[in-house]
Enzyme design. Structure first.
Site, PDB file in Angstrom:
ATOM      1  N   CYS A  74     -21.733  -4.442  24.057  1.00 43.69           N
ATOM      2  CA  CYS A  74     -20.526  -4.885  23.336  1.00 43.69           C
ATOM      3  C   CYS A  74     -20.715  -5.840  22.162  1.00 43.69           C
ATOM      4  O   CYS A  74     -20.480  -5.478  21.001  1.00 43.69           O
ATOM      5  CB  CYS A  74     -19.578  -5.547  24.332  1.00 43.69           C
ATOM      6  SG  CYS A  74     -19.194  -4.574  25.781  1.00 43.69           S
ATOM      7  N   HIS A 132     -14.365 -11.075  21.121  1.00 36.26           N
ATOM      8  CA  HIS A 132     -15.742 -11.183  21.636  1.00 36.26           C
ATOM      9  C   HIS A 132     -16.731 -11.757  20.632  1.00 36.26           C
ATOM     10  O   HIS A 132     -17.936 -11.515  20.738  1.00 36.26           O
ATOM     11  CB  HIS A 132     -16.244  -9.800  22.127  1.00 36.26           C
ATOM     12  CG  HIS A 132     -17.244  -9.927  23.248  1.00 36.26           C
ATOM     13  ND1 HIS A 132     -17.971  -8.858  23.719  1.00 36.26           N
ATOM     14  CD2 HIS A 132     -17.637 -10.999  23.973  1.00 36.26           C
ATOM     15  CE1 HIS A 132     -18.774  -9.259  24.686  1.00 36.26           C
ATOM     16  NE2 HIS A 132     -18.580 -10.558  24.852  1.00 36.26           N
TER      17      HIS A 132
END
Ligand code: CA
Length: 484
Positions: A74, A132
């Site tokens: 990710c 993120h």
């Protein structure tokens, strides 16, 4: 007569000015799925999962048959995509941990997102969903080039609103709209999609001539496995109950993309909007590392998330732009997530004078003006770059990673695109050539600067413990006062 001529001239001037100033630049939407299996969409495979909206976009635009991300998980993958630079250039090879009081835990401020570059030339920019890339305020989306943010700062989130809690892990934190905490009251994927559609509606009614860039960053179908019961019912014929839920999560994401497409159509923005869709990495797959993760399907490719085999880094990847891209195109050249930034800034006329962008403007390839491969080679490394690395050209792939049945490997990608036959004992000249390409590329990289999540949390806990012990010791050592 003279007056009439002057008036006519004036009117013509006004018309010509309005033509000159009409902004023809396209809107740009990047839709990113999270941990999606390669074979889990209609247009990539033979799947029971229903994805009619994505299939329609794929059929109406170009399918990149060799589309890759720069990292198999990710955070680093997103850092590469958003900056348009290999994340190893700035040492970001692990996930950012959500740590809002840590001024260094995020996408380094030396780097610029392509949203920022577009914002500088008049685009309205939005990110909806998973961020993120840092929790401290200066890392938050509104300070990294996005006018609008709706979503969450950590690397994932529970999907059900009743699981939001201030006293739980990052996955349960409330959502944010810009810098405010907000609640949501429906399945998360739907809430994100509804907000994205609303952004399209709002911007279209406010200032239709201003182009926008939207990064719709779904956490679906990343764990935890949660989906509406009604949607799971569509998939109860699947044997694996995990896969039933996962299928429903992908289905919900596709329905959400349908909501955004409908909003574009309704507000006459559909034709001149360039939509990219891709996943940030391959799907989880059952392996010795995590045998329980059995719901995604990366076939025909091997391995998946965290692996440098095709299953980890080759992703479903399309572009759709009715005004410019012919329907039904299938493109074989090497395409990278880095190309999204390069393409967007080229179309927007944004500043690239810092020379930092590494991708290729895909526009002439998508329109058919140019053929061949946009990139001659693509490169990967994980933090442990001494033993986890890969390089591929159109013809070959050379890599090293301790995966079952892999380790050092060489594949002929022309005859063996699914990496079935490791022929590392032959083709030694070609391996030398690929090693040189990788070494030349790696000269521009810096060592990883981020701890992985567990290591980071341990170090942070130790820091607070030591801080407290120091304060306590200072308190004990202080002179005691008496009052008179
Ligand atoms: Ca992911």
């Amino acid at each position: 007569m003279l007056k009439v001529t002057k008036l006519l001239y004036f009117i013509l001037l006004l018309v010509s000015l309005s033509v000159t100033y009409a902004d023809e630049r396209p809107n740009i939407i990047v839709i990113l799925a999270d941990d999606l299996g390669y074979n889990d969409l209609g247009f990539t495979g033979n799947t029971p999962i229903q994805t009619p909206n994505l299939d329609e976009l794929a059929a109406g635009g170009v399918i990149f048959k060799n589309g890759y991300v720069t990292h198999p998980y990710c955070g680093p993958s997103r850092a590469g995509l958003l900056t348009g630079r290999y994340q190893a250039r700035f040492g970001m090879e692990n996930n950012v941990s959500y740590s809002p009081y840590d001024p260094n835990m995020g996408l380094p401020l030396s780097e610029k997102t392509f949203a920022k570059r577009l914002q500088e030339v008049g685009y309205k920019t939005a990110v909806i969903g998973k961020w993120h890339l840092g929790g401290a305020e200066h890392f938050q989306p509104n300070n990294r080039g996005f006018d609008y943010f709706y979503g969450f700062l950590d690397g994932g989130h529970h999907y059900n609103p009743d699981q939001v809690s201030l006293n739980s892990d990052g996955y349960s934190l409330p959502l944010m709209r810009n810098k405010e905490v907000v609640l949501f009251d429906e399945y998360l994927t739907t809430a994100l999609s509804r907000d994205a559609a609303q952004f399209v509606a709002d911007i279209s009614s406010q200032d239709k001539d201003t182009p926008f860039m939207m990064y719709l960053s779904y956490n679906a179908p990343h764990a935890p496995l949660q989906a509406p019961a009604e949607t799971i019912k569509k998939y109860t014929h699947l044997e694996n109950t995990n896969r039933q839920i996962y299928a429903a999560m992908v289905d919900e994401m596709d329905q959400g993309i349908g909501m955004v497409v409908d909003a574009l159509k309704k507000h006459n923005q559909y034709t001149n909007t360039l939509i990219f869709f891709l996943s940030d990495n391959g799907g989880l797959y059952p392996d010795s590392w995590w045998p329980q993760f059995d719901w995604a399907d990366n076939s025909p490719y091997r391995h998946g998330k965290v692996a440098l085999m095709e299953g980890g880094v080759k992703v479903p990847f399309i572009a759709h732009w009715p005004a410019k891209i012919p329907k039904g195109e299938k493109f074989d050249g090497l395409v990278s997530a880095l190309d999204l930034a390069a393409t967007s800034v080229a179309l927007a006329g944004a500043d690239t004078s810092d020379g930092k962008l590494e991708g290729v403007d895909l526009t002439p390839y998508m329109t058919g003006e140019k053929t061949g491969s946009p990139s001659q080679a693509l490169f990967w490394r994980l933090e442990e770059a001494d033993h986890i690395w890969a390089v591929r050209t159109m013809e070959s792939k050379y890599m090293n990673q301790a995966l079952p049945g892999v380790n050092r490997a060489f594949f002929d990608m022309t005859t063996d695109p699914t990496e079935q036959y490791n022929i590392v004992d032959s083709n030694l000249n070609e391996q030398t050539k690929l090693a040189k390409l990788w070494n030349d590329w790696n000269k521009g990289n810096m060592n990883n600067i981020l701890y992985q999540s567990n290591e980071y949390k341990q170090a942070r806990a130790l820091f607070y413990k030591e801080l407290f012990e120091k304060n306590k010791q200072e308190a004990i050592n202080k002179k005691t006062y008496t009052v008179k």
